[in-house]
Enzyme design. Structure first.
Site, PDB file in Angstrom:
ATOM      1  N   HIS A  63      11.254   8.959 -18.942  1.00 53.16           N
ATOM      2  CA  HIS A  63      11.131   9.932 -17.851  1.00 53.16           C
ATOM      3  C   HIS A  63      12.135  11.073 -17.975  1.00 53.16           C
ATOM      4  CE1 HIS A  63      14.329   7.550 -15.671  1.00 53.16           C
ATOM      5  NE2 HIS A  63      14.650   8.751 -15.218  1.00 53.16           N
TER       6      HIS A  63
ATOM      7  N   ASP B  12       9.592   2.654 -20.094  1.00 54.56           N
ATOM      8  CA  ASP B  12      10.436   3.835 -19.865  1.00 54.56           C
ATOM      9  C   ASP B  12      11.506   3.925 -20.952  1.00 54.56           C
ATOM     10  OD1 ASP B  12      11.510   6.069 -18.723  1.00 54.56           O
ATOM     11  OD2 ASP B  12      12.435   5.042 -17.021  1.00 54.56           O
TER      12      ASP B  12
ATOM     13  N   SER C  32      19.701   9.795 -15.563  1.00 49.92           N
ATOM     14  CA  SER C  32      19.015   8.642 -16.141  1.00 49.92           C
ATOM     15  C   SER C  32      19.251   8.559 -17.644  1.00 49.92           C
ATOM     16  CB  SER C  32      17.523   8.737 -15.851  1.00 49.92           C
ATOM     17  OG  SER C  32      17.274   8.736 -14.475  1.00 49.92           O
TER      18      SER C  32
END
Length: 257
Positions: free
Chosen positions: A66, A108, A201
């Site tokens: 992401h 992810d 992230s």
């Protein structure tokens, strides 16, 4: 770009009935300059930091899928984002897991191929990955690191932060979330004031000197688009790297997915 990152991740967990956000380090401390030398700052074409990552070989940085927010280069060799004494390397190719749709469906994970090899030196090191599938013990102590805010409504910081978190059992994690994507690790957040939240992230969950997880998602503060850093009633969720080793090896061997 930061707003785009929030938007992309916020809409990812509808099947769980919750919203999710990427990470910043909460209740941690500034990482020593001579530690965690595998950390990478992933940046866009304007030079803005968009995600964390970590150097896993001379040619690849690993991060979250992401984080595919127009990454153009990585910065290595310095924990201080504004310091000019650092190594900047262009991204030649990106390999997002072919099954990735959004964080709520899992997968992810992404590899960034660098435009030239990186040699280990005094300020840059690789981090080991698991060599086979593994299961972490509940309450095992690990570390997570990243750049970003240090509380829900705080300001971003330029220094890398690190915090110790405990692994949480898959059963507790599923109960608290009401369902989960496949191949994840839960650590920190629930029943603690330490972990990650919105802002950065793609950083590693490090246990016993290995990168075993990638920061994936967390709950948001109800009624807002802010990560709940004060603190959530569900565990923090990471991608389990050990479940993707065959995919990683295929890319190292020159395959495209």
């Amino acid at each position: 770009m930061f707003a785009l990152q929030q938007f992309a991740v916020i809409h990812a967990l509808t099947f769980l009935g919750q919203n999710a956000l990427g990470s910043e380090i909460i209740n941690g401390k500034i990482a020593p300059d001579n530690k965690m030398l595998y950390m990478a700052s992933v940046r866009n074409n304007r030079g803005y930091h968009i995600c964390g990552g970590f150097l896993v070989s001379e040619n690849f940085v690993m991060t979250a899928a992401h984080c595919d927010l127009n990454p153009k280069h990585v910065v290595l060799g310095n924990h201080h984002l504004r310091n000019t004494d650092k190594l900047v390397i262009q991204i030649a190719e990106k390999y997002k897991h072919p099954c990735y749709r959004n964080v709520g469906h899992g997968y992810d994970i992404m590899l960034l191929k660098l435009s030239r090899p990186v040699r280990p030196c005094r300020t840059i090191k690789f981090i080991r990955l698991p060599f086979r599938e593994m299961t972490l013990n509940e309450i095992e102590k690990c570390r997570v690191a990243g750049w970003g805010k240090i509380n829900t409504r705080g300001n971003v910081v330029d220094d890398l932060r690190v915090v110790r978190v405990s692994v949480i059992s898959p059963q507790v994690c599923r109960e608290r979330w009401g369902g989960l994507p496949p191949n994840i690790i839960c650590a920190g957040g629930y029943n603690t004031t330490k972990g990650f939240c919105q802002g950065d992230s793609g950083g590693p969950l490090v246990c016993k000197g290995m990168a075993v997880g990638i920061v994936s998602f967390n709950k948001r503060l109800p009624g807002t688009e802010l990560g709940n850093c004060n603190y959530p009633d569900a565990p923090n969720v990471y991608t389990d790297i050990s479940k993707y080793l065959n995919w990683f090896r295929r890319i190292l061997q020159g395959e495209k997915s």
